[in-house]
Design an enzyme around this catalytic site. Sequence first.
Site, PDB file in Angstrom:
ATOM      1  N   SER A 197      -9.404   1.759   2.674  1.00  0.00           N
ATOM      2  CA  SER A 197      -8.538   2.589   1.849  1.00  0.00           C
ATOM      3  C   SER A 197      -7.500   1.766   1.089  1.00  0.00           C
ATOM      4  O   SER A 197      -6.845   2.269   0.180  1.00  0.00           O
ATOM      5  CB  SER A 197      -7.817   3.625   2.726  1.00  0.00           C
ATOM      6  N   SER A 205      -9.986  -0.677   6.787  1.00  0.00           N
ATOM      7  CA  SER A 205      -9.365  -0.637   5.467  1.00  0.00           C
ATOM      8  C   SER A 205      -8.677  -1.927   5.058  1.00  0.00           C
ATOM      9  O   SER A 205      -8.356  -2.103   3.886  1.00  0.00           O
ATOM     10  CB  SER A 205      -8.357   0.514   5.400  1.00  0.00           C
ATOM     11  N   LYS A 244       0.841  -1.196   0.000  1.00  0.00           N
ATOM     12  CA  LYS A 244       0.000   0.000   0.000  1.00  0.00           C
ATOM     13  C   LYS A 244       0.877   1.247   0.000  1.00  0.00           C
ATOM     14  O   LYS A 244       1.915   1.298   0.673  1.00  0.00           O
ATOM     15  CB  LYS A 244      -0.901  -0.022   1.225  1.00  0.00           C
TER      16      LYS A 244
END
Length: 581
Positions: free
Chosen positions: A134, A158, A60
């Site tokens: 996210s 997330s 990420k």
Amino acid sequence: MSGTVERVRAAYARIAQVDRPEVWIGLRPPEDVAADAAAIDARTAAGERLPLAGTVFAVKGNIDVAGLPTTAGCPSYAYEPEADAPAVARLRAAGAVVLGTTNLDQFATGLVGTRSPYGAVRNAVDPAHVSGGSSSGSAVAVALGIVDLALGTDTAGSGRVPAAFNGIVGLKPTRGLVPTEGVVPACASLDCVTVFARTLPEAERALSFMAAPAGRALPALEQRRPGPWRVAVPASGQLGELDEGWAEAFGAAATRLADAGAQLLPVDLAPFTEAAAMLYEGAFVAERYTAVGSFVDAHAGSADLDPTVAGIISGARDIPAHRLHADRERLSALRARALASLGDADALLLPTAPGHPTLAEVAADPLGANARLGRFTNSTNLFDLAAVAVPAGEVNGRPFGVMLIGRAFTDDRLARIAGLLTAPPLRLAVVGAHLSGQPLNGQLLSLGGRLVRTTGTAPAYRLYALDTVPPKPGLVRVRDGGAPIETEVWQLPAEGLGALVAALPRPMALGTVELADGTSVTGFLCEPEALDGARDITSYGGWRAALPSLARSGEPGPRPPRDRTVSGVPRTSGAAPGCPG
């Protein structure tokens, strides 16, 4: 071409095939990744043990990867990290190769996967729907088969919502098990590094290399009392509005757990949902301003900033300190209520999200759509709990997922329970010390066993009392002169049966037992020498019926004759060995 090199080439070929540029923020040059892969293959060929060799993973974009900018989803915020974040470094040290950094809801603020100047990340199964955020790019990279693993973060869900929307597994460990150094904070006191994979074992394996307590002492967990896994399941009325078909899918998941041997318990969900609302509606959002608020203020109006994210962070600037203290007191009371409601449950089962919006629905109501998605996930880190999200079927052709939430440091326990949803249960026939109420029955209960039915064997067996501690019977299949023997059929998760086999002492083993209805199931067996000195108790029809006589006599009965041979082994009347417990 060796394994890791081949896997890397396949990953780049898959990137070209799926044509999803919005998944990535920074892809490493293919020649650099190929060089890493070749080095890994050379090390394994030289005899070095690299357990994750052949594994490709993504990271990420708010987690540091040396050689790539860390953007947190905002190009003007980018910086060049000097080293990998510990979570990344540990996977690399085990032989995994980094492919690149993935897109995310900017500054890890959102559960939709659309709040990014790098583009909205579309769902892997239905591109008209959101991917979830996210950690959007990481989840989709796994779901599309580009990478084997991907790292995400989880503050409000997330690491779980994207897993549910894309049909993969998401592990959100206990806070502190995986270090958060090298991670751009969203809410530093709540953030967790998470892992995505297509299967639960892959995710667990990756987490085992990433995990190491960081500033938290491992507590002494209370010992579970023997029995099946206890899973708290809220009444449907407490779940609130769900998408069409989701209540039924959730009910089916709960039923699968029960069928696999779990005991379902009631729970009051109110403290969980009340706390969930506090994450953004209360003062805790102020910690997001602490993380990146000064940058957002300094770049107000910049095209780099997602307006929804900027509004959330800037809006937290002026929250008064007294409100934060009041919210902390309220949260403490809600947590006490939540844990009391869980009681001795091993886990809480919930839908991962209440629904799956389209890109258009999120665009029309960015704040409302996002807030709805956190109904079940937002409270987990506020309450300092662990969680695992797993696929649980499909609704209208799209993935449906559930999550299991439990107390801190019960990560392994949650994974074991989640395994009941991802692996079919197995059945085991028992006729002796593992029967209900007998000395070894607790072994079955502690492994998640559930009694399915009481029946009998086919009339082709004889039963012997073996000279063991505790006493056990030996079930022997014979060509003639057999009789039906009382049998219980238990259902165990596959891992439970595996644990039982691993701990099985000689002379016991497992084999096939034919039941009265003609079906066959796995049952305990024993080695030939176990019948030496054994007493024939077939006439009693079962172990429990024979126990009073055995207690009175305290003496073995006649030994079985040893002048016959079956499969090259001396045996009574052509018998094959068997001593179910």
